[in-house]
Design an enzyme around this catalytic site. Structure first.
Site, PDB file in Angstrom:
ATOM      1  N   ARG A   1       0.848  -1.201   0.000  1.00 20.03           N
ATOM      2  CA  ARG A   1       0.000   0.000   0.000  1.00 20.03           C
ATOM      3  C   ARG A   1       0.883   1.250   0.000  1.00 20.03           C
ATOM      4  NH1 ARG A   1      -4.399  -3.107   3.200  1.00 20.03           N
ATOM      5  NH2 ARG A   1      -3.162  -3.062   5.081  1.00 20.03           N
TER       6      ARG A   1
ATOM      7  N   PHE B   1     -11.451  -4.689  -5.504  1.00 15.22           N
ATOM      8  CA  PHE B   1     -11.406  -5.588  -4.337  1.00 15.22           C
ATOM      9  C   PHE B   1     -10.834  -4.786  -3.142  1.00 15.22           C
ATOM     10  CE2 PHE B   1     -10.500  -8.182  -8.152  1.00 15.22           C
ATOM     11  CZ  PHE B   1     -11.547  -9.085  -8.129  1.00 15.22           C
TER      12      PHE B   1
ATOM     13  N   ASP C   1     -15.903  -2.995  -4.250  1.00 21.02           N
ATOM     14  CA  ASP C   1     -15.914  -4.297  -3.566  1.00 21.02           C
ATOM     15  C   ASP C   1     -17.334  -4.838  -3.646  1.00 21.02           C
ATOM     16  OD1 ASP C   1     -13.869  -5.699  -1.300  1.00 21.02           O
ATOM     17  OD2 ASP C   1     -15.975  -6.296  -1.175  1.00 21.02           O
TER      18      ASP C   1
ATOM     19  N   ALA D   1     -16.610  -7.403  -9.430  1.00 20.62           N
ATOM     20  CA  ALA D   1     -15.456  -6.878 -10.171  1.00 20.62           C
ATOM     21  C   ALA D   1     -15.613  -7.065 -11.683  1.00 20.62           C
ATOM     22  CB  ALA D   1     -14.192  -7.581  -9.696  1.00 20.62           C
TER      23      ALA D   1
ATOM     24  N   CYS E   1      -3.311 -14.006  -3.612  1.00 17.49           N
ATOM     25  CA  CYS E   1      -3.017 -14.488  -2.246  1.00 17.49           C
ATOM     26  C   CYS E   1      -3.343 -15.969  -2.135  1.00 17.49           C
ATOM     27  CB  CYS E   1      -3.770 -13.665  -1.204  1.00 17.49           C
ATOM     28  SG  CYS E   1      -5.549 -13.736  -1.392  1.00 17.49           S
TER      29      CYS E   1
HETATM   30  N1  SAH Z   1      -7.179  -4.889  -0.873  1.00 17.32           N
HETATM   31  C1  SAH Z   1      -7.847  -5.103   0.389  1.00 17.32           C
HETATM   32  C2  SAH Z   1      -8.058  -6.575   0.698  1.00 17.32           C
HETATM   33  C3  SAH Z   1      -8.853  -7.320  -0.347  1.00 17.32           C
HETATM   34  S1  SAH Z   1      -9.556  -8.808   0.224  1.00 17.32           S
HETATM   35  C4  SAH Z   1      -7.073  -4.402   1.493  1.00 17.32           C
HETATM   36  O1  SAH Z   1      -6.004  -3.810   1.212  1.00 17.32           O
HETATM   37  O2  SAH Z   1      -7.521  -4.421   2.632  1.00 17.32           O
HETATM   38  C5  SAH Z   1     -10.574  -9.257  -1.109  1.00 17.32           C
HETATM   39  C6  SAH Z   1     -11.886  -8.478  -1.227  1.00 17.32           C
HETATM   40  O3  SAH Z   1     -12.518  -8.898  -2.429  1.00 17.32           O
HETATM   41  C7  SAH Z   1     -12.902  -8.728  -0.124  1.00 17.32           C
HETATM   42  O4  SAH Z   1     -13.203  -7.505   0.512  1.00 17.32           O
HETATM   43  C8  SAH Z   1     -14.153  -9.287  -0.837  1.00 17.32           C
HETATM   44  O5  SAH Z   1     -15.375  -8.762  -0.322  1.00 17.32           O
HETATM   45  C9  SAH Z   1     -13.930  -8.798  -2.248  1.00 17.32           C
HETATM   46  N2  SAH Z   1     -14.574  -9.608  -3.315  1.00 17.32           N
HETATM   47  C10 SAH Z   1     -14.733 -10.950  -3.365  1.00 17.32           C
HETATM   48  N3  SAH Z   1     -15.299 -11.313  -4.541  1.00 17.32           N
HETATM   49  C11 SAH Z   1     -15.492 -10.165  -5.247  1.00 17.32           C
HETATM   50  C12 SAH Z   1     -16.055  -9.881  -6.531  1.00 17.32           C
HETATM   51  N4  SAH Z   1     -16.493 -10.854  -7.328  1.00 17.32           N
HETATM   52  N5  SAH Z   1     -16.081  -8.607  -6.939  1.00 17.32           N
HETATM   53  C13 SAH Z   1     -15.631  -7.595  -6.142  1.00 17.32           C
HETATM   54  N6  SAH Z   1     -15.122  -7.816  -4.910  1.00 17.32           N
HETATM   55  C14 SAH Z   1     -15.050  -9.074  -4.465  1.00 17.32           C
END
Ligand code: SAH
Length: 412
Positions: free
Chosen positions: A228, A244, A266, A296, A356
């Site tokens: 970040r 996401f 998200d 997404a 991840c």
């Molecule tokens: N980048 C974030 C962590 C991401 S975790 C940080 O820095 O804190 C992954 C995220 O993807 C979760 O919040 C989950 O709700 C979201 N997610 C899961 N499937 C998704 C989809 N199909 N479209 C959009 N978001 C999604």
């Protein structure tokens, strides 16, 4: 104590400190005298011996293909003060890394204290948010030991006053589990209002609302801290898309870095509500941030049909492959989402892309991103190769612990 004898020559990996005993390596199990039933109870401590009766270590018994997760090697019983010693060792590593500050520190009071196998505590995660530690068990053994672990943290980590236990999503369901899987184990300091819905944690000077009760994982993704910070360096005057976004980690850094606009997306409305709370807290006057709850793939398709483009996109999806047998589909998913993102990057723009999934290794992920770039026909160069930070160490005897990988791409 219940004892486990291995088949001949199956002790080699344990002698190299790999912490798992697979069920196929076991010759026989001798149950202890007070034992009920005809198999060890899940979560119980057992002693493991080679075929020639050499002591290999003690660990937690599990139902499944990993039958024992070793806690202490080369011993016949768990050493006295085991939990305290291991927590102390984990704390000392973070201290040496300069990650430990007091809970009131305004720069950083958020770090991972225990990273499972990486801290020789297989199945255990502990994250610290100011005065509160959140324990997450990934094995029934760690669940059974949770109170001893909590006591050890309170004894060894000076800033921690409160312990929250959050394992409802992570415990395996192969055996009935006794006791609560979520809740406060200890609250010594109500001043931080941690039991209420008003707790703020600080990372690199930015404040994040941590939702203990409903948040994902332990409440926050500490593993992206360094990545970040890199986004902040590249964000100046850019139109940024944080896909996401969860609670908006990358978005806050992009805003602080001087982004022209930031869009956070998200699928979870709860996450989007937290993004808005976090942006309002850190940048009360920001008029250049938009948060949208959307899928997404659908969001990217819609933006593309409207001709929208970005200078910087962050893709940090959840693990597409939770198991080895899901890797093929996961790689297709990574290729698809990356192709969609690369297409929408303006010439000279940047993509931060992550995986991840533990089951997808660095090379496979890179190949999926390469295929995406080739598919959309853009000239792409790798600027950085990113990974998990130092408070998520990888046990050299357990390379499976390397899970987070990222690429920063320059797209012509
Ligand atoms: N980048 C974030 C962590 C991401 S975790 C940080 O820095 O804190 C992954 C995220 O993807 C979760 O919040 C989950 O709700 C979201 N997610 C899961 N499937 C998704 C989809 N199909 N479209 C959009 N978001 C999604």
């Amino acid at each position: 104590m219940t004892t486990v004898y291995l088949k001949p020559h199956k002790e080699e990996s344990l002698k190299r400190f790999h912490p798992w005993v697979f069920s196929g390596a076991i010759a026989r199990v001798v149950l202890d005298a007070h034992h009920k039933g005809d198999a060890p109870e899940e979560g119980k401590i057992v002693a493991v011996y080679s075929a020639s009766k050499e002591p290999l270590g003690v660990g937690h018994w599990q139902i499944g293909s990993i039958a024992v997760r070793i806690l202490a090697f080369g011993v016949e019983e768990l050493p006295k003060d085991f939990w305290q010693e291991r927590i102390k060792a984990a704390y000392q590593v973070r201290e040496a890394l300069g990650l430990i500050h007091n809970a009131q520190c305004t720069i950083n009071n958020t770090f991972r204290l225990v990273h499972g196998e990486g801290d020789f505590l297989p199945g255990l995660i502990v994250d610290v948010y100011a005065e509160t530690a959140v324990i997450q068990a990934h094995s029934v053994g760690m669940h059974v030991s949770r109170k001893e672990i909590a006591e050890a943290i309170l004894a060894e980590v000076p800033q921690v006053k409160n312990i929250y236990y959050k394992s409802d999503d992570t415990l395996p369901f192969k055996a009935p589990i006794e006791g609560e899987k979520t809740g406060w184990i200890k609250v010594q300091n109500d001043d931080v209002q941690c039991t209420k819905d008003e707790f703020w944690s600080i990372e690199n000077g930015l404040q994040f609302r941590i939702d203990w009760l409903r948040g994902q994982k332990t409440g926050f993704f500490i593993d992206q801290r360094e990545n970040r910070a890199l986004v902040e360096r590249y964000a100046k005057d850019k139109d940024v898309l944080n896909m996401f976004c969860y609670t908006g980690g990358f978005s806050l850094y992009a805003l602080r870095g001087g982004a022209k606009s930031v869009d956070s997306v998200d699928v979870s409305q709860k996450a989007i509500d937290l993004v808005n709370i976090n942006v309002a807290k850190n940048f009360p006057k920001a008029a250049n941030h938009t948060a949208v709850a959307a899928d997404a793939f659908e969001y990217l398709s819609k933006q593309k049909s409207e001709g929208r483009t970005f200078d910087l996109i962050i893709l940090d999806p959840p693990a597409f492959a939770k198991h080895r047998d899901a890797v093929k589909n996961a790689l297709r998913g990574y290729q698809r989402i990356n192709a969609k993102a690369i297409e929408m990057i303006r010439p000279g723009g940047i993509l931060f892309t992550f995986s991840c999934s533990q089951a997808v290794d660095k090379e496979a992920f890179r190949l999926a991103v390469f295929s995406a770039a080739a598919q959309v026909g853009r000239k792409v160069r790798i600027l950085h190769q990113l990974h998990q930070p130092q408070d998520h160490p990888i046990n050299i005897y357990h390379p499976e612990g390397e899970y987070l990988k990222g690429l920063v791409l320059y797209v012509e």
